[in-house]
Design a protein around this motif. Sequence first.
Motif, PDB file in Angstrom:
ATOM      1  N   ALA A   1      14.478  -0.273   8.295  1.00 41.06           N
ATOM      2  CA  ALA A   1      12.666  -1.005   7.676  1.00 41.06           C
ATOM      3  C   ALA A   1      11.511   0.060   7.633  1.00 41.06           C
ATOM      4  N   ALA A   2      11.184  -0.092   9.128  1.00 41.37           N
ATOM      5  CA  ALA A   2      10.055   1.053   9.310  1.00 41.37           C
ATOM      6  C   ALA A   2      10.411   2.222   8.586  1.00 41.37           C
ATOM      7  N   VAL A   3      10.966   3.402   8.101  1.00 42.02           N
ATOM      8  CA  VAL A   3      11.116   3.943   7.095  1.00 42.02           C
ATOM      9  C   VAL A   3      10.742   3.861   5.813  1.00 42.02           C
ATOM     10  N   PHE A   4      11.543   2.577   5.703  1.00 47.67           N
ATOM     11  CA  PHE A   4      11.973   2.394   4.246  1.00 47.67           C
ATOM     12  C   PHE A   4      10.411   2.278   3.871  1.00 47.67           C
ATOM     13  N   TYR A   5       9.984   0.813   4.536  1.00 48.30           N
ATOM     14  CA  TYR A   5       8.682   0.257   3.529  1.00 48.30           C
ATOM     15  C   TYR A   5       6.562   1.300   4.069  1.00 48.30           C
ATOM     16  N   ASN A   6       7.284   2.168   4.590  1.00 47.42           N
ATOM     17  CA  ASN A   6       5.981   2.955   4.959  1.00 47.42           C
ATOM     18  C   ASN A   6       6.156   3.706   4.562  1.00 47.42           C
ATOM     19  N   LEU A   7       7.158   4.643   4.152  1.00 47.05           N
ATOM     20  CA  LEU A   7       7.403   5.429   2.674  1.00 47.05           C
ATOM     21  C   LEU A   7       6.503   5.015   1.430  1.00 47.05           C
ATOM     22  N   ALA A   8       7.544   4.343   1.612  1.00 47.70           N
ATOM     23  CA  ALA A   8       7.203   3.348   0.064  1.00 47.70           C
ATOM     24  C   ALA A   8       5.037   2.597  -0.071  1.00 47.70           C
ATOM     25  N   ILE A   9       4.521   2.547   1.659  1.00 51.19           N
ATOM     26  CA  ILE A   9       3.317   2.224   0.846  1.00 51.19           C
ATOM     27  C   ILE A   9       2.505   3.052   1.223  1.00 51.19           C
ATOM     28  N   MET A  10       3.402   4.568   1.860  1.00 48.23           N
ATOM     29  CA  MET A  10       2.528   6.119   1.488  1.00 48.23           C
ATOM     30  C   MET A  10       2.073   6.156   0.321  1.00 48.23           C
ATOM     31  N   TYR A  11       3.520   6.061   0.058  1.00 46.59           N
ATOM     32  CA  TYR A  11       3.668   7.306  -1.938  1.00 46.59           C
ATOM     33  C   TYR A  11       2.201   5.625  -2.310  1.00 46.59           C
ATOM     34  N   ALA A  12       2.583   4.811  -2.318  1.00 45.60           N
ATOM     35  CA  ALA A  12       1.614   3.757  -3.463  1.00 45.60           C
ATOM     36  C   ALA A  12      -0.241   4.150  -2.872  1.00 45.60           C
ATOM     37  N   VAL A  13      -0.022   4.365  -1.971  1.00 43.05           N
ATOM     38  CA  VAL A  13      -1.623   5.425  -1.566  1.00 43.05           C
ATOM     39  C   VAL A  13      -1.780   6.399  -2.151  1.00 43.05           C
TER      40      VAL A  13
END
Length: 486
Positions: free
Chosen positions: A367-379
């Motif tokens: 979850a730490a990987v998936f959620y943070n990757l998605a946030i990084m994409y959005a940013v």
Amino acid sequence: MLHIAIDIGASSGCLVAGKINNEKLDIQEIHRFSNGFSEKNGTYFWDIDHLLTEILQGLSIVKSLGYEDCTVGIETWAVDYALVGKDGKRLQDVISYRDHRTDNSIEKFAEIISKEKIYDKTGIQFLPFNTIYQLYEENENLLSETDKILMVPNYLGYRLTGKAVTEVTNASTMQLMNVKERTFDLELLEAISVKKEQFANLVEPGTILGTLRNDWFPEFILPNCTIINIASHDTASAIIGTPGEGENWAYLSSGTWSLLGMELKSPVINEASFNENYTNEWGAFETFRFLKNIMGLWILQEVQRNLQDAFSFEQLVLEAKQVPPFQQFIHFDDQRFLNPENMIGEIQAYCQETNQTIPRTVGELAAAVFYNLAIMYAVAIEELEIIVGEKIERLHIVGGGSQNEFLNQLTADLSKKIVYSGPIEATAIGNLLMQLISSGVIDSLEAGRLLVLESFKIKEYQPNAYYNHEVTQRFKEVVSKNKAIL
């Protein structure tokens, strides 16, 4: 005529055959093989001879299927190179970009030429493994003996044909090319003690390299192959194979690395692009890939490896879905995650050092990987819109990562953009499209992308209102605070 895409990434490679049937592009994987770097005496190397052998093995399969003639294009990852002596032989094994020799090179080199000046010249983002820093740290005696410095795909083409070139889409990633003059920057070359003559002539995608020297490989029964200089940087080929139409779209080439950006007619070099570390890599047909390098699924691959491959990617997704979102904010582009001894330990150490919840279970780590990757994409999408001054309406996710429906939906939700996923094999498809254009089978990149839309399934993800803008803002605040702590 059969066309063969040789597509080699950091963890695997394949040969994909393509031809047009009933106005659609049919592709078939002919041969797949493993790739990876290994450590020898403290240095990480690629087994480039293994890759050459696998290419020949794949081409021999093409011959066994009854094909006498074909065209071939080769693309691989960027920045790494082979040093070739005057006798035509390689002087050493090809060192991997994940080697630690360049860990501090950006700061050292900036004392010679400032980062601002380098960026103004090249428009290329600062990554510790860029070719400029690898050559800066290279063995001086080896460099003095070097006749040609060949990027990995060009070296493989050289081994197959005897013809040496420097293809521009890969060359641009070196951070040695002057973006305004479209040639090597002499001041940068001088600073790393390399001469322009040590590089082969620059060529554009679509030109012919030469014919396969079957007589050099008598142990293989091979077809007659014309080797074409396609866009030899795999990301450049992936963007060619992305079915974007018109304007206002961005791409995310998702695999070991995540490359998020836009295809532009001219480079963007300003204070904002410099500060946010965006790059202007050269594309086919004199376009520019204005993008940001994000660490990507390498993080999850390493977590999986640390778990001794006891969990498939599908199982990791299922475990992640059971965990409440956004338990920690992790800046995965931090250099510490580039090639740590243990990725799980590094993630946990980061969270401990920044006083955040430490992920311990398999689900919490995934979850730490998936959620943070998605946030990084959005940013990154938010930054991209500001820097380019255009509103992005849709995001095309291509490559192996486009199969991850959970991450695709998270990306749509957090970015508030419509996401289209597919094709999975965009890199090989882009490789094939350049061969088809070069061979006169199709007449333009636009026609090629329409062909992709007609030929492959593309899935749509509409953004849901589960998460608000505060999530990405919180990520930026926490990461900024943690940078100061670390």
